[in-house]
Design an enzyme around this catalytic site. Structure first.
Site, PDB file in Angstrom:
ATOM      1  N   HIS A  96      20.661  17.666  12.482  1.00  0.00           N
ATOM      2  CA  HIS A  96      20.030  17.953  13.780  1.00  0.00           C
ATOM      3  C   HIS A  96      21.163  17.547  14.838  1.00  0.00           C
ATOM      4  O   HIS A  96      21.285  18.118  15.875  1.00  0.00           O
ATOM      5  CB  HIS A  96      18.653  17.260  13.991  1.00  0.00           C
ATOM      6  CG  HIS A  96      18.125  17.401  15.477  1.00  0.00           C
ATOM      7  ND1 HIS A  96      18.313  16.492  16.331  1.00  0.00           N
ATOM      8  CD2 HIS A  96      17.151  18.211  16.058  1.00  0.00           C
ATOM      9  CE1 HIS A  96      17.842  16.725  17.495  1.00  0.00           C
ATOM     10  NE2 HIS A  96      17.247  17.917  17.321  1.00  0.00           N
ATOM     11  N   HIS A  98      21.280  28.278   5.865  1.00  0.00           N
ATOM     12  CA  HIS A  98      20.520  27.995   4.814  1.00  0.00           C
ATOM     13  C   HIS A  98      20.590  29.607   4.040  1.00  0.00           C
ATOM     14  O   HIS A  98      20.694  29.373   2.730  1.00  0.00           O
ATOM     15  CB  HIS A  98      18.942  27.758   5.387  1.00  0.00           C
ATOM     16  CG  HIS A  98      18.915  26.344   5.644  1.00  0.00           C
ATOM     17  ND1 HIS A  98      19.374  25.884   6.930  1.00  0.00           N
ATOM     18  CD2 HIS A  98      18.406  25.301   5.047  1.00  0.00           C
ATOM     19  CE1 HIS A  98      19.135  24.610   6.895  1.00  0.00           C
ATOM     20  NE2 HIS A  98      18.364  24.095   5.937  1.00  0.00           N
ATOM     21  N   SER A 140      21.259  27.772  12.022  1.00  0.00           N
ATOM     22  CA  SER A 140      20.758  26.749  10.772  1.00  0.00           C
ATOM     23  C   SER A 140      20.056  27.878   9.915  1.00  0.00           C
ATOM     24  O   SER A 140      20.246  27.457   8.574  1.00  0.00           O
ATOM     25  CB  SER A 140      19.653  25.820  11.636  1.00  0.00           C
ATOM     26  OG  SER A 140      19.065  25.046  10.279  1.00  0.00           O
ATOM     27  N   TYR A 194      23.905  23.406  20.660  1.00  0.00           N
ATOM     28  CA  TYR A 194      23.042  23.325  21.687  1.00  0.00           C
ATOM     29  C   TYR A 194      23.887  22.847  23.040  1.00  0.00           C
ATOM     30  O   TYR A 194      23.628  23.563  24.117  1.00  0.00           O
ATOM     31  CB  TYR A 194      21.975  22.438  21.565  1.00  0.00           C
ATOM     32  CG  TYR A 194      20.932  22.766  22.644  1.00  0.00           C
ATOM     33  CD1 TYR A 194      20.143  23.638  22.793  1.00  0.00           C
ATOM     34  CD2 TYR A 194      20.868  21.547  23.581  1.00  0.00           C
ATOM     35  CE1 TYR A 194      19.110  23.559  23.990  1.00  0.00           C
ATOM     36  CE2 TYR A 194      19.818  21.448  24.556  1.00  0.00           C
ATOM     37  CZ  TYR A 194      19.128  22.612  24.792  1.00  0.00           C
ATOM     38  OH  TYR A 194      18.127  22.598  25.864  1.00  0.00           O
ATOM     39  N   ASN A 231      15.548  16.357   9.439  1.00  0.00           N
ATOM     40  CA  ASN A 231      16.921  15.958   8.744  1.00  0.00           C
ATOM     41  C   ASN A 231      17.586  15.540   9.963  1.00  0.00           C
ATOM     42  O   ASN A 231      18.443  16.553  10.749  1.00  0.00           O
ATOM     43  CB  ASN A 231      17.775  17.148   8.173  1.00  0.00           C
ATOM     44  CG  ASN A 231      18.715  17.040   7.559  1.00  0.00           C
ATOM     45  OD1 ASN A 231      19.152  15.656   7.631  1.00  0.00           O
ATOM     46  ND2 ASN A 231      19.394  17.599   6.609  1.00  0.00           N
ATOM     47  N   HIS A 289       0.819  -1.218   0.018  1.00  0.00           N
ATOM     48  CA  HIS A 289       0.089  -0.218   0.010  1.00  0.00           C
ATOM     49  C   HIS A 289       0.821   1.221  -0.003  1.00  0.00           C
ATOM     50  O   HIS A 289       0.549   2.304  -0.798  1.00  0.00           O
ATOM     51  CB  HIS A 289      -0.986   0.038   1.302  1.00  0.00           C
ATOM     52  CG  HIS A 289      -1.746  -1.259   1.351  1.00  0.00           C
ATOM     53  ND1 HIS A 289      -2.940  -1.283   0.580  1.00  0.00           N
ATOM     54  CD2 HIS A 289      -1.938  -2.305   2.094  1.00  0.00           C
ATOM     55  CE1 HIS A 289      -3.540  -2.475   0.622  1.00  0.00           C
ATOM     56  NE2 HIS A 289      -3.014  -3.022   1.597  1.00  0.00           N
ATOM     57  N   ARG A 316      13.276  18.469  14.836  1.00  0.00           N
ATOM     58  CA  ARG A 316      14.046  17.491  15.032  1.00  0.00           C
ATOM     59  C   ARG A 316      14.274  16.120  13.992  1.00  0.00           C
ATOM     60  O   ARG A 316      15.144  15.304  14.299  1.00  0.00           O
ATOM     61  CB  ARG A 316      13.765  17.022  16.450  1.00  0.00           C
ATOM     62  CG  ARG A 316      14.041  18.048  17.508  1.00  0.00           C
ATOM     63  CD  ARG A 316      13.736  17.331  18.931  1.00  0.00           C
ATOM     64  NE  ARG A 316      12.332  16.906  19.071  1.00  0.00           N
ATOM     65  CZ  ARG A 316      11.527  17.688  19.685  1.00  0.00           C
ATOM     66  NH1 ARG A 316      11.991  18.794  20.044  1.00  0.00           N
ATOM     67  NH2 ARG A 316      10.166  17.508  19.767  1.00  0.00           N
TER      68      ARG A 316
END
Length: 597
Positions: free
Chosen positions: A455, A490, A486, A463, A451, A125, A448
């Site tokens: 991350h 970009h 980030s 972080y 990607n 499916h 999260r």
């Protein structure tokens, strides 16, 4: 009362007594079974405990006291372990501190697992959904062929844009090879030199020489040495960012080749930082163990002058810098978290690799036809009407569907096919490059799971470090630092690829996305929030396609409103009028077919 009614009452009473009697029997049987099972379990447990006691054969206290405390062999082994213990004291203390500080931060654990789509596509499916996208691609190709056949009398699949974007592929590959060699030669070998050279500057205090001035001088020299290499590493990052950008702007690369170089530049920088960030603490810890080992060996040498030829019984537990082969494997592995080893598969399935690469090529062709049929014909004749509210809203809504399809193509083509192909070629077993982002009910969950490769790098090296520097009170600042970085990366890639600064993605990502993260509930199973995430993605992608395309053609059709470097940051689409539209010139380095679509 008649005899019939009396017999009826007797039957009902007897049936009731029978039902009650049956219930009592069932209850008694249940109770009896429960007691028998309890007795059986108790007896088995007692037998098991007695067997354990007999097998252990624990001696009595008097026997223990009569035995010698330490034998001769034990003394020899203790002397061997003593040397190792002194070298591992610093490592154990520092590891305890690290465990205390990182207890709240889970570390990345690599294990053998397949991608989610790989498992889902085994279901017929789910596999039929992929066939639907293949049929859409076939219809797009037929549409282009039939349209050209009726209008031009010949079939032309319009590969001119692809040929223009890859017109300087050889120079692009040469520039990529320079980036790769600089990463291998400069990052690894400079780190190798720093890790080993600093060992000679480590201050070592022994019982023979206790010159405090010499120790202070060595400590100062070591600190200056480390800070100089940190400054050199920062300078390298700046030069690594500058020279490729200067080269692609000087040579006027097309959009796709610019984007390839910029993405690879960012990837090499992220991998270099991961390698340095993971191994620098190990090199410092190695230096501390090395200094303690030299000190202990000097003390042993003074005490055992009668046996100068005695061999060393202990070895240093690790090296300050890993082998080059591990660094080289990490550069090509589909992960941004450095480890000395990763889980590996037993063999390479080359048929699977070819299948994934063909699917990647097909997905790229699908994305090209979407952009070619839905974006280029709409925005190539930009004029002042595009700034009206009506045309602007309609253009965004018309771009939502192709924007959503481009999102699916990017996800399936790169995050699934491309990364799985490289993982299979390198026998990289952990294939969790993404998670179930399509079920996200909040922007934080989407960030999260969309990607996981990027991350994990942001979480591990941005972080956690910001959280350790700022503390728990400024957890929100650490979170925004991740989103801000980030968004900047970009926007850096898109701005240099297109040749102008138009921070649509940055505003959506770093401002609107962060505000929605604070407003929306973080953990909810409400499907309405999932619908909101999907709608926001479609509208945001449609807005990006619309505004970036308008600005691109405004840069080709409209004259400059300001001169100098400021023109790079001021959108021409806001100041362009229909009377100002100019014809494309050769100096723009844009092929004519982009205007004749």
């Amino acid at each position: 009362m008649t005899s019939t009614e009396r017999r009826g009452h007797e039957r009902s009473a007897s049936a009731e007594f029978t039902r009650v009697d049956r219930t009592v029997k069932i209850q008694n049987a249940t109770e009896r079974l429960r007691s028998e099972m309890l007795n059986y379990v108790t007896n088995r447990f007692e037998e098991f405990s007695s067997e354990i006691k007999q097998a252990s054969k624990m001696p009595l206290i008097n026997e223990i006291l009569q035995q010698p405390i330490v034998s001769h062999n034990d003394l020899v082994s203790i002397n061997k372990v003593g040397d190792e213990t002194s070298a591992q004291t610093i490592a154990s203390k520092q590891s305890v501190d690290i465990k205390k500080t990182l207890s709240a931060f889970p570390t990345k654990i690599f294990r053998m697992r397949a991608s989610i789509l790989t498992e889902l596509l085994e279901v017929s499916h789910i596999r039929s959904i992929r066939q639907i996208f293949i049929s859409i691609l076939v219809l797009l190709v037929l549409q282009v062929a039939i349209t050209d056949l009726f209008e031009k009398g010949a079939i032309d699949f319009q590969f001119d844009v692809i040929r223009w974007n890859f017109s300087n592929l050889s120079t692009c590959l040469r520039l990529w090879f320079c980036l790769f060699m600089s990463t291998c030669a400069i990052v690894y070998y400079c780190f190798h030199f720093w890790a080993y050279q600093r060992l000679s500057l480590i201050p070592i205090s022994s019982s023979v020489s206790t010159d405090t001035e010499e120790l202070k001088q060595k400590t100062t020299s070591l600190m200056i040495f480390d800070w100089l290499w940190l400054a050199a590493y920062c300078c390298y990052i700046g030069l690594f960012l500058y020279f490729p950008v200067h080269y692609i702007l000087e040579e006027n690369y097309p959009i796709v080749t610019r984007m390839i170089i910029l993405i690879e530049q960012v990837r090499f920088l992220m991998k270099s930082h991961a390698f340095v960030r993971e191994n620098a603490p190990h090199a410092i810890l190695y230096g501390q163990i090395y200094s303690q080992r030299i000190k202990d060996e000097d003390m042993v040498q003074n005490k055992m002058n009668d046996s100068p030829n005695e061999q060393k019984t202990s070895k240093i537990p690790h090296t300050p810098c890993p082998e080059f082969s591990k660094f080289l494997y990490f550069l090509f592995a589909p992960t941004l978290i450095y480890r000395d080893s990763y889980p590996r598969t037993s063999s390479v399935r080359w048929q699977y690799v070819i299948s994934q690469l063909l699917q990647f090529a097909t997905t790229s062709l699908f994305a090209y036809y979407l952009f070619y049929r839905f974006c280029l014909p709409v925005f190539r004749h930009f004029n002042s009407e595009h700034v009206t509210l009506k045309i602007f809203v309609l253009s965004i809504l018309n771009c939502t569907l192709p924007g959503a399809l481009l999102l699916f193509c990017t996800f399936y083509g790169f995050l699934h096919c491309w990364l799985n192909a490289f993982a299979e070629m390198l026998r990289f077993a952990d294939r969790q490059f993404y998670s179930d982002w399509w079920t996200a009910t909040s922007w934080s969950s989407y960030y999260r799971t969309w990607n996981i490769v990027v991350h994990d790098w942001l979480y591990t090296y941005v972080y956690r470090d910001c959280h350790k520097l700022l503390g728990v009170k400024y957890r929100l600042v650490s979170m925004y630092a991740v989103i801000f970085l980030s968004a900047c990366v970009h926007e850096y890639i898109i701005s240099l690829a297109f040749g102008y600064f138009y921070p649509i993605l940055f505003i959506q990502f770093a401002i609107l996305g962060f505000i929605s993260m604070l407003i929306l509930p973080q953990r909810t199973q409400n499907n309405a929030f999932n619908v909101f995430i999907w709608a926001s993605l479609f509208v945001g992608l449609g807005m990006q396609m619309c505004l970036y395309s308008i600005e691109w053609y405004a840069r080709q059709n409209c004259p400059r409103s300001v001169n100098g470097a400021l023109d790079y940051f001021i959108p021409r689409s806001l100041f362009c009028r229909e009377s100002d539209i100019i014809k494309p010139s050769i100096s723009n380095n844009i092929p004519k077919f982009l205007y004749d679509l």
